[in-house]
Design a protein around this motif. Structure first.
Motif, PDB file in Angstrom:
ATOM      1  N   SER A 148      20.732  31.634   4.432  1.00 26.55           N
ATOM      2  CA  SER A 148      19.448  31.439   5.117  1.00 26.55           C
ATOM      3  C   SER A 148      18.660  30.266   4.543  1.00 26.55           C
ATOM      4  CB  SER A 148      18.627  32.726   5.053  1.00 26.55           C
ATOM      5  OG  SER A 148      18.571  33.242   3.730  1.00 26.55           O
ATOM      6  N   GLY A 149      19.323  29.430   3.715  1.00 27.57           N
ATOM      7  CA  GLY A 149      18.689  28.190   3.269  1.00 27.57           C
ATOM      8  C   GLY A 149      17.701  28.337   2.130  1.00 27.57           C
ATOM      9  N   ASN A 150      17.724  29.487   1.452  1.00 28.30           N
ATOM     10  CA  ASN A 150      16.798  29.713   0.354  1.00 28.30           C
ATOM     11  C   ASN A 150      17.451  29.439  -0.994  1.00 28.30           C
ATOM     12  OD1 ASN A 150      14.327  31.111   1.652  1.00 28.30           O
ATOM     13  ND2 ASN A 150      16.078  32.213   2.533  1.00 28.30           N
ATOM     14  N   ALA A 151      16.660  28.915  -1.920  1.00 35.71           N
ATOM     15  CA  ALA A 151      17.084  28.895  -3.315  1.00 35.71           C
ATOM     16  C   ALA A 151      16.768  30.261  -3.907  1.00 35.71           C
ATOM     17  CB  ALA A 151      16.357  27.810  -4.086  1.00 35.71           C
ATOM     18  N   THR A 152      17.518  30.641  -4.938  1.00 36.07           N
ATOM     19  CA  THR A 152      17.274  31.952  -5.524  1.00 36.07           C
ATOM     20  C   THR A 152      17.320  31.877  -7.044  1.00 36.07           C
ATOM     21  OG1 THR A 152      17.991  34.256  -5.575  1.00 36.07           O
ATOM     22  CG2 THR A 152      19.697  32.640  -5.295  1.00 36.07           C
ATOM     23  N   ILE A 153      16.477  32.686  -7.655  1.00 38.56           N
ATOM     24  CA  ILE A 153      16.491  32.873  -9.109  1.00 38.56           C
ATOM     25  C   ILE A 153      16.844  34.330  -9.353  1.00 38.56           C
ATOM     26  CG2 ILE A 153      15.124  32.802 -11.238  1.00 38.56           C
ATOM     27  CD1 ILE A 153      13.376  30.659  -9.886  1.00 38.56           C
ATOM     28  N   LEU A 154      18.009  34.551  -9.965  1.00 42.36           N
ATOM     29  CA  LEU A 154      18.543  35.893 -10.163  1.00 42.36           C
ATOM     30  C   LEU A 154      18.209  36.359 -11.572  1.00 42.36           C
ATOM     31  CD1 LEU A 154      22.018  34.894  -8.747  1.00 42.36           C
ATOM     32  CD2 LEU A 154      20.458  36.478  -7.588  1.00 42.36           C
ATOM     33  N   THR A 203      24.608  40.076  -7.755  1.00 41.89           N
ATOM     34  CA  THR A 203      24.594  38.645  -8.063  1.00 41.89           C
ATOM     35  C   THR A 203      25.205  37.844  -6.916  1.00 41.89           C
ATOM     36  OG1 THR A 203      24.846  39.213 -10.392  1.00 41.89           O
ATOM     37  CG2 THR A 203      25.296  36.920  -9.796  1.00 41.89           C
ATOM     38  N   ALA A 204      26.363  38.294  -6.441  1.00 40.63           N
ATOM     39  CA  ALA A 204      27.046  37.567  -5.359  1.00 40.63           C
ATOM     40  C   ALA A 204      26.404  37.845  -4.001  1.00 40.63           C
ATOM     41  CB  ALA A 204      28.528  37.952  -5.342  1.00 40.63           C
ATOM     42  N   ASP A 205      26.105  39.124  -3.723  1.00 42.29           N
ATOM     43  CA  ASP A 205      25.516  39.508  -2.430  1.00 42.29           C
ATOM     44  C   ASP A 205      24.217  38.771  -2.155  1.00 42.29           C
ATOM     45  OD1 ASP A 205      27.420  41.391  -1.988  1.00 42.29           O
ATOM     46  OD2 ASP A 205      26.078  43.133  -2.120  1.00 42.29           O
ATOM     47  N   ALA A 206      23.298  38.885  -3.117  1.00 45.88           N
ATOM     48  CA  ALA A 206      21.957  38.331  -2.910  1.00 45.88           C
ATOM     49  C   ALA A 206      22.016  36.820  -2.831  1.00 45.88           C
ATOM     50  CB  ALA A 206      21.033  38.789  -4.033  1.00 45.88           C
ATOM     51  N   ALA A 207      22.837  36.203  -3.701  1.00 43.48           N
ATOM     52  CA  ALA A 207      22.963  34.745  -3.673  1.00 43.48           C
ATOM     53  C   ALA A 207      23.506  34.283  -2.321  1.00 43.48           C
ATOM     54  CB  ALA A 207      23.864  34.272  -4.799  1.00 43.48           C
ATOM     55  N   GLU A 221      21.311  23.977  -8.713  1.00 43.30           N
ATOM     56  CA  GLU A 221      20.035  24.637  -9.001  1.00 43.30           C
ATOM     57  C   GLU A 221      19.559  25.518  -7.840  1.00 43.30           C
ATOM     58  OE1 GLU A 221      20.607  21.419  -9.247  1.00 43.30           O
ATOM     59  OE2 GLU A 221      20.741  21.197 -11.427  1.00 43.30           O
ATOM     60  N   ALA A 222      20.306  25.534  -6.739  1.00 42.61           N
ATOM     61  CA  ALA A 222      19.912  26.401  -5.625  1.00 42.61           C
ATOM     62  C   ALA A 222      20.177  27.867  -5.938  1.00 42.61           C
ATOM     63  CB  ALA A 222      20.646  25.994  -4.344  1.00 42.61           C
ATOM     64  N   VAL A 223      21.093  28.145  -6.855  1.00 39.85           N
ATOM     65  CA  VAL A 223      21.366  29.532  -7.270  1.00 39.85           C
ATOM     66  C   VAL A 223      21.315  29.560  -8.787  1.00 39.85           C
ATOM     67  CG1 VAL A 223      22.989  31.445  -7.290  1.00 39.85           C
ATOM     68  CG2 VAL A 223      22.792  30.005  -5.241  1.00 39.85           C
ATOM     69  N   GLN A 224      20.231  30.100  -9.312  1.00 41.26           N
ATOM     70  CA  GLN A 224      20.042  30.080 -10.761  1.00 41.26           C
ATOM     71  C   GLN A 224      20.094  31.494 -11.313  1.00 41.26           C
ATOM     72  OE1 GLN A 224      17.229  27.478 -12.328  1.00 41.26           O
ATOM     73  NE2 GLN A 224      17.045  26.230 -10.479  1.00 41.26           N
ATOM     74  N   LEU A 225      20.674  31.604 -12.483  1.00 41.99           N
ATOM     75  CA  LEU A 225      20.675  32.882 -13.185  1.00 41.99           C
ATOM     76  C   LEU A 225      19.753  32.725 -14.395  1.00 41.99           C
ATOM     77  CD1 LEU A 225      21.996  35.747 -13.327  1.00 41.99           C
ATOM     78  CD2 LEU A 225      23.685  34.735 -14.869  1.00 41.99           C
ATOM     79  N   MET A 226      18.786  33.619 -14.529  1.00 39.48           N
ATOM     80  CA  MET A 226      17.853  33.561 -15.659  1.00 39.48           C
ATOM     81  C   MET A 226      18.643  33.486 -16.968  1.00 39.48           C
ATOM     82  SD  MET A 226      14.700  33.650 -16.632  1.00 39.48           S
ATOM     83  CE  MET A 226      13.925  34.092 -15.077  1.00 39.48           C
ATOM     84  N   PRO A 227      18.405  32.441 -17.752  1.00 38.00           N
ATOM     85  CA  PRO A 227      19.242  32.264 -18.953  1.00 38.00           C
ATOM     86  C   PRO A 227      18.848  33.169 -20.116  1.00 38.00           C
ATOM     87  CG  PRO A 227      17.707  30.439 -18.733  1.00 38.00           C
ATOM     88  CD  PRO A 227      17.508  31.306 -17.528  1.00 38.00           C
ATOM     89  N   THR A 228      17.800  33.940 -19.970  1.00 39.59           N
ATOM     90  CA  THR A 228      17.402  34.831 -21.065  1.00 39.59           C
ATOM     91  C   THR A 228      17.247  36.246 -20.531  1.00 39.59           C
ATOM     92  OG1 THR A 228      15.638  35.409 -22.614  1.00 39.59           O
ATOM     93  CG2 THR A 228      14.982  34.201 -20.678  1.00 39.59           C
ATOM     94  N   GLN A 229      17.509  37.224 -21.412  1.00 35.31           N
ATOM     95  CA  GLN A 229      17.281  38.622 -21.033  1.00 35.31           C
ATOM     96  C   GLN A 229      15.922  39.105 -21.553  1.00 35.31           C
ATOM     97  OE1 GLN A 229      20.078  38.596 -18.618  1.00 35.31           O
ATOM     98  NE2 GLN A 229      19.278  40.651 -18.938  1.00 35.31           N
TER      99      GLN A 229
END
Lengths: 425, 425
Positions: free
Chosen positions: B150-156, B140-144, B185-193
């Protein structure tokens, strides 16, 4: 020609796997050929194309006759037709690709590690490339030449309407290449027109390394939707030109007219004109387009410029006309233009005309398309115009290669690690 | 050859589309942040992670308790477990990524055209990156961090077993980033499993630009089979080490032992040892492996070296053991080794040990894997060891990025064209 029974899907999968395996084997030989050897083989291929003129034109005449019988449109017949001049142009293009700089073997980066290991990233061919295309038989020679120059094997799958032309071109091309030491299996033409063969190519992940579709939107969309193999393609060129308040009117007029009307059917043609609300001479942009026979579709503010502008429908802003039709919107400055482009552009080519450098810099930085231009016509979106010598296509995806793709886009890299016995602690 | 992914429940598709749209919007803001601003925001994120230690460890304790109830294996629980030391390591890693050189904005190439237009290829972020991973919450921390740098938004989208840990880590991370000016919103965690959310991410072509799966083979295989979004991943590391006749025996022994036994579970571990038939001391390679507790499975010629070598089954040559098991074959010289590798390697890391430079050069040139090594242990196949500072993963595909992938692999480029009113003739 009597119709052969269509092969069953399973046999088509086997067929494609067989082609891919022999292509892989041939590619390993091709990858070891040096740049002068590949250049020489392509020159021999060009010579062979010229020598086979009579055969190729006869084969093309069969395709043309079938096309007329089958009711192809005039535009389709024109794309299919070969003449001595077009064939000479095809051979010249192969020679031109032969003389392009070989990207293979370039050391992209090099570094020594503290433990003494030396790392290099070395440019190498992608491997086996599938080309799926429609009626233009010159793609057979163009695509094969680009692949051979960059050390790739290729599997060509052209359209049924050009089958005889493609076979004759392929036969001549391969004869020349083999004379130059390239294995025949490095350039393969799909031996069946069964449509299942396209599906088998798209499914051949691990066997074919990349697919390049060249043709109309429905072909590209099908390839993108179905492929399990990475695809290098462009679907849409919904290209915008924003004429900013500080644009030079004479320059803006010339760029806008050229971007739309020089050739309306190419993917770099402008499809939407955005006019800054405070641009002093909007009518000067619109009038030459109307005079040149361009249909304009605008929002309410654009229609206030000239009553001959029709009312645009909502989907006009997302339409690639590839015709003498243009959407026109009036926007309130740079931010509104950027928002419109972010909402509607297809990521191909977007341009600004302005004499305000700070505004141009923001536009260049913030527009996210493959090509972003300042004070130039979007019709320059082309590998030849970009100095790449040729192009296999224009890519609107975001990974691997973007914009005009020539030889470098047909390469990848590997890491070389040179040690002296290092083990990892 | 999978068909298109099964249609997802509409609400999950809508959810993923909503996340992707807000991520895209945030990415446009992030893309405009300069390197020091992104570095500072990541340092604040590291500080926030440290400050949230109690919350994160409490959340992790809930996951651990659930994991024990649900019968997770000891290895899975170990991957899941956070301690104050592991959490400190996670924060340190975020700080380390913060201080890596920012690849965004690099001018990859520049050229002036004869008509005066100036072309640049400018390195830019890929855009919106989806990360799909399993139990390790540190991803979660590494990938974010790598994405933000590198300027990317991410959805984890992490695994269910780590859901509370991931939420606590994400909450702290985003609080720090927001303090540094990065949109939440640049680093989002999927709110559902809901597992359908993974399918919706894989189907989100055009909304998510790249998917990076991090986890076991079944996760990666599913992602590769179903994704309509480009995937950066590695599936197998079937890595060979070829000990050539002219290898230094002491060096060969050390490299072979290290390549297999230093850590058997990493993707860079050797899985097949190829011994040249004329190598003088094959038993000296085999004996230390057996002594270290490695099970050896060989062909008939390998078994002649030592009776403790079991007979390999046909599929052993295509198996990634990730364990103290090794396939061993005796081959007749370089060409036979190259043929074995071409037939069985997974394109990850293959190595030769030899003092014959010409043989090494051929091996480096002809082996087609992402990493090819001479006189070094395959266990060096790692972004940190390659000097990249970190890695999002190792890619065994052929396009976009190969081998260890760090910040540069999370970028693409666009073409900037600066003109002075040029129109295309």
């Amino acid at each position: 020609m009597s119709a052969a029974p269509a092969p069953q899907p399973e046999s088509v999968t086997d067929l494609v796997e067989g082609l891919a395996h022999s292509a892989r084997k041939a590619q390993r030989v091709l990858a070891r050929m040096d740049s002068p050897a590949k250049e020489q083989a392509l020159k021999l291929a060009a010579t062979a194309l010229r020598a086979a003129e009579a055969d190729i034109l006869a084969a093309n005449a069969r395709d043309m006759a079938n096309g007329e019988t089958n009711g192809l449109t005039g535009a389709m017949l024109d794309r299919l037709k070969l003449t001595p001049e077009r064939l000479a142009g095809m051979a010249d293009a192969v020679e031109q690709v032969a003389s392009l700089a070989d990207p293979v073997g370039e050391v992209i980066s090099e570094a020594a590690r503290p433990n003494g290991m030396v790392l290099q990233r070395l440019r190498i061919p992608v491997g086996v490339i599938g080309i799926i295309y429609e009626s233009r038989p010159n793609v057979t020679a163009d695509a094969a030449a680009l692949c051979v120059r960059s050390g790739n094997a290729t599997i060509l799958r052209g359209g049924s309407e050009a089958v005889h032309s493609n076979r004759a071109i392929h036969k001549a091309l391969v004869a020349g290449l083999v004379e130059g030491g390239v294995p025949a299996e490095a350039v393969q033409l799909m031996p069946t027109q069964d449509r299942a063969a396209v599906g088998a190519m798209l499914a051949a992940a691990g066997l074919i390394d990349m697919i390049v579709p060249r043709g109309g939107k429905s072909l590209v969309a099908r390839v993108q939707a179905d492929a399990r193999v990475p695809v290098l393609a462009h679907l849409d060129g919904i290209n915008h030109t924003f004429v900013h308040a500080a644009a030079d009117p004479a320059m803006a007029k010339a760029i806008v007219l050229n971007a739309k009307m020089r050739r309306t059917g190419i993917c770099g043609a402008m499809e939407t004109l955005l006019i800054d609300a405070t641009y002093p001479d909007p009518h000067g942009l619109v009038e030459p387009l109307l005079e040149a026979g361009c249909e304009l579709r605008g929002d309410a503010r654009a229609r206030a410029i000239d009553p001959r502008i029709a009312l645009a429908a909502a989907n006009d802003w997302d339409t690639e006309y590839l015709d003498a039709i243009l959407s026109v919107a009036v926007v309130d400055g740079l931010d509104a233009a950027l928002a419109h482009i972010a909402a509607h552009a297809s990521g191909h080519t977007d341009a600004i005309v302005t004499d305000d450098q700070a505004v141009a810099d923001r536009f260049l930085a913030e527009v996210d398309s493959a090509i972003v231009m300042h004070n130039a016509s979007s019709q320059f979106a082309d590998g030849g115009e970009f100095g790449l010598g040729a192009e296999i296509g224009i890519a609107t995806g975001r990974l691997h290669a973007r914009g005009p793709v020539a030889l470098e886009g047909l390469t990848t890299y590997k890491w070389l690690v040179r040690g002296a016995g290092q083990v990892r602690p």
